[in-house]
Design a protein around this motif. Structure first.
Motif, PDB file in Angstrom:
ATOM      1  N   THR B 124     -55.768 101.609  69.503  1.00 26.82           N
ATOM      2  CA  THR B 124     -56.545 101.957  70.689  1.00 26.82           C
ATOM      3  C   THR B 124     -55.598 102.249  71.835  1.00 26.82           C
ATOM      4  OG1 THR B 124     -56.650  99.623  71.221  1.00 26.82           O
ATOM      5  CG2 THR B 124     -58.540 100.568  70.076  1.00 26.82           C
ATOM      6  N   LYS B 125     -56.143 102.841  72.864  1.00 25.81           N
ATOM      7  CA  LYS B 125     -55.294 103.183  74.006  1.00 25.81           C
ATOM      8  C   LYS B 125     -55.417 102.062  75.027  1.00 25.81           C
ATOM      9  CE  LYS B 125     -55.322 108.179  73.560  1.00 25.81           C
ATOM     10  NZ  LYS B 125     -56.236 108.326  72.392  1.00 25.81           N
ATOM     11  N   ILE B 126     -54.514 101.114  74.973  1.00 26.73           N
ATOM     12  CA  ILE B 126     -54.516 100.069  75.988  1.00 26.73           C
ATOM     13  C   ILE B 126     -53.132 100.006  76.623  1.00 26.73           C
ATOM     14  CG2 ILE B 126     -56.363  98.589  75.120  1.00 26.73           C
ATOM     15  CD1 ILE B 126     -54.114  96.923  73.759  1.00 26.73           C
ATOM     16  N   ARG B 127     -53.062  99.347  77.771  1.00 28.71           N
ATOM     17  CA  ARG B 127     -51.786  99.258  78.471  1.00 28.71           C
ATOM     18  C   ARG B 127     -50.809  98.394  77.677  1.00 28.71           C
ATOM     19  NH1 ARG B 127     -51.442 100.070  84.082  1.00 28.71           N
ATOM     20  NH2 ARG B 127     -50.215  98.188  84.348  1.00 28.71           N
ATOM     21  N   GLY B 128     -49.562  98.776  77.687  1.00 25.60           N
ATOM     22  CA  GLY B 128     -48.528  97.980  77.061  1.00 25.60           C
ATOM     23  C   GLY B 128     -48.610  97.962  75.546  1.00 25.60           C
ATOM     24  N   ILE B 129     -49.163  99.041  74.962  1.00 30.24           N
ATOM     25  CA  ILE B 129     -49.352  99.068  73.507  1.00 30.24           C
ATOM     26  C   ILE B 129     -48.022  98.917  72.763  1.00 30.24           C
ATOM     27  CG2 ILE B 129     -49.280 101.599  73.344  1.00 30.24           C
ATOM     28  CD1 ILE B 129     -51.683  99.365  71.398  1.00 30.24           C
ATOM     29  N   ASN B 130     -46.976  99.518  73.339  1.00 32.39           N
ATOM     30  CA  ASN B 130     -45.670  99.433  72.660  1.00 32.39           C
ATOM     31  C   ASN B 130     -45.145  98.007  72.605  1.00 32.39           C
ATOM     32  OD1 ASN B 130     -45.467 102.076  71.985  1.00 32.39           O
ATOM     33  ND2 ASN B 130     -44.517 102.661  73.942  1.00 32.39           N
ATOM     34  N   PHE B 131     -45.469  97.243  73.657  1.00 34.79           N
ATOM     35  CA  PHE B 131     -45.068  95.843  73.668  1.00 34.79           C
ATOM     36  C   PHE B 131     -45.691  95.108  72.489  1.00 34.79           C
ATOM     37  CE2 PHE B 131     -46.208  91.496  74.847  1.00 34.79           C
ATOM     38  CZ  PHE B 131     -44.950  90.972  75.081  1.00 34.79           C
ATOM     39  N   TYR B 132     -47.001  95.325  72.281  1.00 39.51           N
ATOM     40  CA  TYR B 132     -47.679  94.642  71.172  1.00 39.51           C
ATOM     41  C   TYR B 132     -47.131  95.092  69.828  1.00 39.51           C
ATOM     42  CZ  TYR B 132     -50.967  93.018  74.666  1.00 39.51           C
ATOM     43  OH  TYR B 132     -51.525  92.430  75.752  1.00 39.51           O
ATOM     44  N   ARG B 133     -46.927  96.420  69.724  1.00 41.10           N
ATOM     45  CA  ARG B 133     -46.438  96.953  68.445  1.00 41.10           C
ATOM     46  C   ARG B 133     -45.087  96.328  68.094  1.00 41.10           C
ATOM     47  NH1 ARG B 133     -48.109 103.355  68.815  1.00 41.10           N
ATOM     48  NH2 ARG B 133     -50.340 102.996  68.724  1.00 41.10           N
ATOM     49  N   THR B 134     -44.206  96.228  69.099  1.00 44.92           N
ATOM     50  CA  THR B 134     -42.905  95.608  68.865  1.00 44.92           C
ATOM     51  C   THR B 134     -43.084  94.132  68.493  1.00 44.92           C
ATOM     52  OG1 THR B 134     -42.108  97.036  70.620  1.00 44.92           O
ATOM     53  CG2 THR B 134     -40.602  95.339  69.839  1.00 44.92           C
ATOM     54  N   GLY B 135     -43.945  93.488  69.260  1.00 38.42           N
ATOM     55  CA  GLY B 135     -44.174  92.058  69.044  1.00 38.42           C
ATOM     56  C   GLY B 135     -44.595  91.756  67.623  1.00 38.42           C
ATOM     57  N   TYR B 136     -45.528  92.569  67.084  1.00 36.64           N
ATOM     58  CA  TYR B 136     -45.994  92.315  65.724  1.00 36.64           C
ATOM     59  C   TYR B 136     -44.925  92.615  64.684  1.00 36.64           C
ATOM     60  CZ  TYR B 136     -50.708  91.253  67.133  1.00 36.64           C
ATOM     61  OH  TYR B 136     -51.784  90.652  67.672  1.00 36.64           O
ATOM     62  N   THR B 140     -41.142  90.574  60.988  1.00 34.61           N
ATOM     63  CA  THR B 140     -40.787  91.256  59.746  1.00 34.61           C
ATOM     64  C   THR B 140     -39.293  91.527  59.654  1.00 34.61           C
ATOM     65  OG1 THR B 140     -42.945  92.269  59.778  1.00 34.61           O
ATOM     66  CG2 THR B 140     -41.319  93.279  58.335  1.00 34.61           C
ATOM     67  N   ILE B 141     -38.682  91.805  60.811  1.00 35.67           N
ATOM     68  CA  ILE B 141     -37.258  92.140  60.751  1.00 35.67           C
ATOM     69  C   ILE B 141     -36.364  90.937  61.015  1.00 35.67           C
ATOM     70  CG2 ILE B 141     -37.444  94.606  61.258  1.00 35.67           C
ATOM     71  CD1 ILE B 141     -36.902  93.887  64.190  1.00 35.67           C
ATOM     72  N   THR B 142     -36.989  89.764  61.252  1.00 37.98           N
ATOM     73  CA  THR B 142     -36.176  88.558  61.408  1.00 37.98           C
ATOM     74  C   THR B 142     -35.949  87.961  60.019  1.00 37.98           C
ATOM     75  OG1 THR B 142     -37.376  88.204  63.446  1.00 37.98           O
ATOM     76  CG2 THR B 142     -35.970  86.420  62.720  1.00 37.98           C
ATOM     77  N   SER B 143     -34.795  87.335  59.829  1.00 32.21           N
ATOM     78  CA  SER B 143     -34.473  86.752  58.526  1.00 32.21           C
ATOM     79  C   SER B 143     -35.565  85.793  58.070  1.00 32.21           C
ATOM     80  CB  SER B 143     -33.142  86.012  58.628  1.00 32.21           C
ATOM     81  OG  SER B 143     -33.161  84.846  57.849  1.00 32.21           O
ATOM     82  N   ALA B 144     -36.001  85.956  56.818  1.00 29.94           N
ATOM     83  CA  ALA B 144     -37.090  85.137  56.287  1.00 29.94           C
ATOM     84  C   ALA B 144     -36.730  83.661  56.345  1.00 29.94           C
ATOM     85  CB  ALA B 144     -37.392  85.555  54.854  1.00 29.94           C
ATOM     86  N   VAL B 145     -35.480  83.364  56.053  1.00 30.62           N
ATOM     87  CA  VAL B 145     -35.040  81.973  56.030  1.00 30.62           C
ATOM     88  C   VAL B 145     -35.141  81.370  57.435  1.00 30.62           C
ATOM     89  CG1 VAL B 145     -33.077  80.461  55.623  1.00 30.62           C
ATOM     90  CG2 VAL B 145     -33.530  82.347  54.055  1.00 30.62           C
ATOM     91  N   ALA B 146     -34.697  82.150  58.437  1.00 29.38           N
ATOM     92  CA  ALA B 146     -34.724  81.636  59.807  1.00 29.38           C
ATOM     93  C   ALA B 146     -36.146  81.354  60.263  1.00 29.38           C
ATOM     94  CB  ALA B 146     -34.050  82.641  60.744  1.00 29.38           C
ATOM     95  N   TRP B 193     -48.423  86.138  58.480  1.00 36.08           N
ATOM     96  CA  TRP B 193     -47.799  86.321  59.790  1.00 36.08           C
ATOM     97  C   TRP B 193     -46.518  87.134  59.670  1.00 36.08           C
ATOM     98  CZ3 TRP B 193     -42.993  84.349  61.364  1.00 36.08           C
ATOM     99  CH2 TRP B 193     -42.716  84.482  62.726  1.00 36.08           C
ATOM    100  N   ARG B 194     -45.725  86.776  58.641  1.00 39.01           N
ATOM    101  CA  ARG B 194     -44.440  87.441  58.515  1.00 39.01           C
ATOM    102  C   ARG B 194     -44.574  88.886  58.042  1.00 39.01           C
ATOM    103  NH1 ARG B 194     -39.185  88.280  57.848  1.00 39.01           N
ATOM    104  NH2 ARG B 194     -38.535  88.895  55.766  1.00 39.01           N
ATOM    105  N   GLY B 195     -45.519  89.143  57.142  1.00 36.61           N
ATOM    106  CA  GLY B 195     -45.662  90.487  56.574  1.00 36.61           C
ATOM    107  C   GLY B 195     -46.475  91.426  57.450  1.00 36.61           C
ATOM    108  N   LEU B 196     -47.096  90.848  58.483  1.00 41.27           N
ATOM    109  CA  LEU B 196     -48.038  91.619  59.292  1.00 41.27           C
ATOM    110  C   LEU B 196     -47.412  92.902  59.854  1.00 41.27           C
ATOM    111  CD1 LEU B 196     -50.951  91.212  60.085  1.00 41.27           C
ATOM    112  CD2 LEU B 196     -50.195  90.214  62.233  1.00 41.27           C
ATOM    113  N   GLY B 197     -46.248  92.794  60.458  1.00 42.92           N
ATOM    114  CA  GLY B 197     -45.613  93.931  61.108  1.00 42.92           C
ATOM    115  C   GLY B 197     -45.504  95.127  60.179  1.00 42.92           C
ATOM    116  N   TYR B 198     -45.002  94.881  58.991  1.00 43.10           N
ATOM    117  CA  TYR B 198     -44.792  95.948  58.016  1.00 43.10           C
ATOM    118  C   TYR B 198     -46.123  96.597  57.632  1.00 43.10           C
ATOM    119  CZ  TYR B 198     -43.336  98.039  53.581  1.00 43.10           C
ATOM    120  OH  TYR B 198     -43.094  98.899  52.553  1.00 43.10           O
ATOM    121  N   ASN B 199     -47.092  95.755  57.272  1.00 42.61           N
ATOM    122  CA  ASN B 199     -48.384  96.284  56.836  1.00 42.61           C
ATOM    123  C   ASN B 199     -49.100  97.028  57.953  1.00 42.61           C
ATOM    124  OD1 ASN B 199     -47.885  95.160  54.395  1.00 42.61           O
ATOM    125  ND2 ASN B 199     -49.183  93.362  54.710  1.00 42.61           N
TER     126      ASN B 199
END
Lengths: 446, 322
Positions: B124-136, B140-146, B193-199
């Motif tokens: 959807t078109k909401i303010r700060g969409i890129n912030f949310y997209r990055t956040g999610y 996914t790109i953080t080490s699974a172990v960490a 939670w971890r796989g969300l970003g990718y999917n």
């Protein structure tokens, strides 16, 4: 002119003589290589040790190489290539494989050699140390122990005082006394417990095995039978150890198996099991702490977990005699005192306790003395075939029992059947190892 | 034969690819096509070598292993089907399979529903969409172990942040990782939670590929929000859903990292999955051959599952493009 030439000749001769002397000295300087995996404080201790050694032995240069986690693989490769280090430090028990492969010297030959140790010096090692240096049961020293470690109870004096017990006059001599004390301290409503019972399964089951097996021995039981083909942890004696912790948790309400992270440090459990490696961190505790030996078991005996870490000399070493010289220096009481103080390991010889430096350390570190005393109660752990498999099975059974998912008898008997099958399979797969062990078994303690 | 076909229509010349003339002597040693082929393969060589060493060799070698007794040290010998027979007779293997199945049944649908939902929000078109997209995408790109270690702290029964909030709200503490009934759900939650970003990124791409005209036409016909979602969005993203379904099942059956870090298979083997079993045999019990056989059984099982998926689920996928 004549005078000048005389001086010139003199200088020339002097130079030649000096040169040959220094050349001679250079030829006599020998380098020994040492592999290790020490970090932080232990690495510092090693540097100090080597400095001290070279002050006394300028002709022997010690080159220490940090090999890290891949120590065994590196050593295997180096042995196969015919180019091993002169000395290597090893984890407890790891020398057996190199001994079987003929890669290391039986260090007993050096100990009994012309530059060896006196019988008095040999007897000075804590008795348990010897069994860690044997290659299985042959009763001979294959490595010399430089590090000792143990586990014992540490306790929060403030919590004990709050329960109306004098922490400096604790009566925890027997299992029953111990259970009563923990029961008095516990306050489940407030999430406070007398003891953290560390029942771990899966990847941590060897840790569980290490601290728990002495309770089986103290009950008069065994973990594995003498012929190493069946487990004995389902015997009536061995069951008593599990029964004790079951009662402590469910009858006395004195302990918990899941107190949460850092429960001891946060003052949520009064007793926990720790090794000497935790002592430096205890400086930050906000309460007084003390240490206590394991209580006496139903058999009237006391056993503590213990381990000794050896250094060994390789057969293809370039300078085995110099390597021995260094090891001999390492285990000298005054050097070992410094080594133990800096590294945080326990000394492997009793006389280190008489060393003035170590005495001071013991005086200013509460509990340290108890840890060292614990070594006196170290006991030779039974060789356990299919080790990880068997301890996994046992730890899983104890976990189920403590959680009241299965009865003690039924749980341990089922686990024993499973472990026996695993052992049978293991010996079927490794007949040579079994034969080798059985040949050595009668030589035990000779 | 082929040399007679004019090639510049279908394949770029070497010169075009590299920008400069590559080896153009007066008299060609090889035909142009042969030369192109050779250069092409040379360029592929590093990748081929990589695949050969790290993919093909292990696949073949572990097949060989699976018919052998292969301890880290000590004698190695051929044992025929013995490893396979022992595996099928071991209750622990079946328990691992059952737990992996439990995980898969919970994880795959929940993960698909959650990611589609979040993707719809992010579309959807909401303010700060890129912030949310990055956040999610960060988990996914953080080490699974960490992140698994961090969640182990959050889930701690007595001192974890999750229970801290619950008790403040007046609820009982939950043994997120220490209660055998709950632990698997905590793992499932973590994995989602971890796989969300990718999917979500995949779904976002699919959603943005849905032609706007379809929605416009539907609106004119009087379709509401639900009808648009049900009859346009869902069918249009169904190839993506199918892809995620298949990949989800393949991935879930092999779940390992988070369980290894967070519960170690416990409490009381309630999260002991089949890949923990394989790990134990390979690296703790030193039976490489046995572990390789477990790997092969799993490979065959996953292959069969995927075939069934293709046949059964594949039918309800719409590949038509507008």
């Amino acid at each position: 002119m004549r005078k000048l030439s005389k001086t010139a000749v003199f200088v020339l001769v002097l130079t030649l003589v000096m040169g040959s002397i220094s050349g001679l000295a250079a030829a006599q300087t020998k380098t020994i290589t040492l592999y290790h995996a020490f970090t932080s404080n232990t690495l510092l201790a090693l540097r100090n040790l080597i400095n001290d050694f070279q002050k006394e032995n300028p002709n022997i240069k010690v080159k220490a190489e940090y090999v890290g986690d891949a120590l065994i693989q590196k050593l295997q490769a180096a042995v196969a290539a015919g180019n091993p280090p002169d000395i290597s430090w090893l984890h407890s028990g790891e020398h057996a494989e190199f001994a079987r492969g003929g890669a290391i010297y039986k260090i007993q030959d050096f100990m009994e050699g012309p530059n060896g140790l006196t019988q008095e010096e040999i007897d000075d090692f804590f008795p348990i140390m010897k069994s860690y240096m044997e290659y299985n049961y042959d009763g001979q020293w294959w490595g010399l122990p430089v590090n000792a470690t143990t586990m014992t109870f540490v306790y929060n004096k403030d919590m004990i005082r709050a329960a109306g017990i004098d922490p400096d006059n604790l009566n925890i001599d027997t299992w029953e006394d111990f259970a009563k004390v923990t029961s008095q301290i516990s306050n489940p409503a407030k999430g406070e417990w007398g003891m953290f019972i560390p029942v771990f399964s899966g990847g941590m089951s060897s840790y569980f095995d290490w601290f728990f097996r002495p309770f089986i021995w103290a009950a008069g039981g065994k973990y594995v039978n003498d012929d190493l083909t069946t487990v004995a942890f389902d015997s009536p004696e061995a069951k008593k150890a599990v029964q004790f912790f079951y009662d402590l948790m469910h009858e006395y309400q004195g302990g918990t198996i899941s107190p949460g992270a850092q429960a001891f440090e946060m003052g949520k459990v009064a007793f926990t099991l720790e090794g000497p490696w935790s002592i430096p961190g205890f400086n930050r505790l906000r309460f007084d702490w003390g240490a206590a030996l394991y209580p006496l078991g139903p058999s009237g005996e006391r056993f503590q977990p213990s381990a000794g870490e050896p250094v060994v000399i390789f057969k293809d070493a370039k300078n085995p005699d110099e390597a021995w010289e260094f090891i001999k220096f390492w285990i000298r009481p005054d050097n070992m005192a410094k080594w133990a103080i800096t590294s945080g390991y326990l000394p492997t010889r009793r006389s280190v306790l008489e060393d003035p430096l170590y005495k001071t350390e013991v005086e200013k570190t509460p509990g340290l003395e108890i840890f060292v005393q614990g070594l006196e109660y170290g006991f030779e752990s039974e060789t356990t075939p299919a080790y990880n498999r068997v301890v996994d099975i046992y730890a899983n059974a104890v976990e189920l029992i403590m959680n009241q998912k299965i009865g003690i008898d039924e749980g341990l008997e089922e686990a024993a059947a499973e472990a026996n099958a695993a052992i049978a399979q293991y010996w079927l797969d490794n007949p040579e190892e079994y034969k080798d062990l059985m040949e050595r078994l009668p030589n035990r303690n000779k | 034969m082929l040399g007679n076909i004019p090639q510049h229509h279908c394949e770029p010349k070497v010169e075009e690819v590299f920008g400069v003339a590559v080896n153009t002597p007066q008299r060609r040693r090889w035909s142009q096509r042969t030369e192109q082929t050779i250069i092409g393969y040379l360029c592929l060589l590093p990748t081929f070598a990589y695949a050969a060493v790290f993919l093909v060799f292990p696949v073949i070698f572990s097949l060989v292993l699976s018919f052998r007794r292969w301890p880290m040290f000590g004698p190695k010998k051929f044992v025929g089907w013995e490893n396979y027979i022992r595996i099928f007779q071991d209750d622990l293997f079946w328990l691992g399979l059952k737990n992996a199945g439990r995980y898969t049944i919970a994880f795959v649908p929940l993960s698909i529903i959650t990611s589609l939902f979040v993707a719809l929000l992010l579309n959807t078109k909401i303010r700060g969409i890129n912030f949310y997209r990055t956040g999610y995408f960060i988990p996914t790109i953080t080490s699974a172990v960490a992140v698994a270690v961090v969640w182990t702290f959050l889930f701690d029964t007595n001192y974890g942040l999750v229970n801290d909030w619950l008790t403040r709200l007046g609820f009982e503490r939950v043994g997120w990782l220490s209660d055998p009934k709950v632990a698997m759900w905590s793992i499932v939650f973590f994995s989602i939670w971890r796989g969300l970003g990718y999917n979500v990124v995949i779904y976002l791409a699919a959603l943005q590929g849905v032609p706007v005209q379809l929605y416009e036409a539907a609106k004119i016909d009087g379709a509401g929000w639900w009808a648009q979602f049900r009859y346009i969005t869902l069918p249009m993203v169904s190839p993506t859903t199918f892809f995620m379904f298949i990949m989800g099942i393949i991935g879930s059956i092999q779940v390992f990292e988070q369980i290894f870090i967070m519960t170690g298979g416990g409490p009381m083997r309630s999260t002991y999955v089949v890949f923990m079993y394989m790990y134990d045999y390979a690296f703790r019990y030193n039976e490489m051959g046995y572990a390789a056989a477990v790997g092969y059984i799993m490979a065959v099982l996953i292959f069969i599952l995927t075939l069934i998926n293709m046949k059964v689920t594949g039918k309800s996928v719409h590949y038509d493009q507008a």
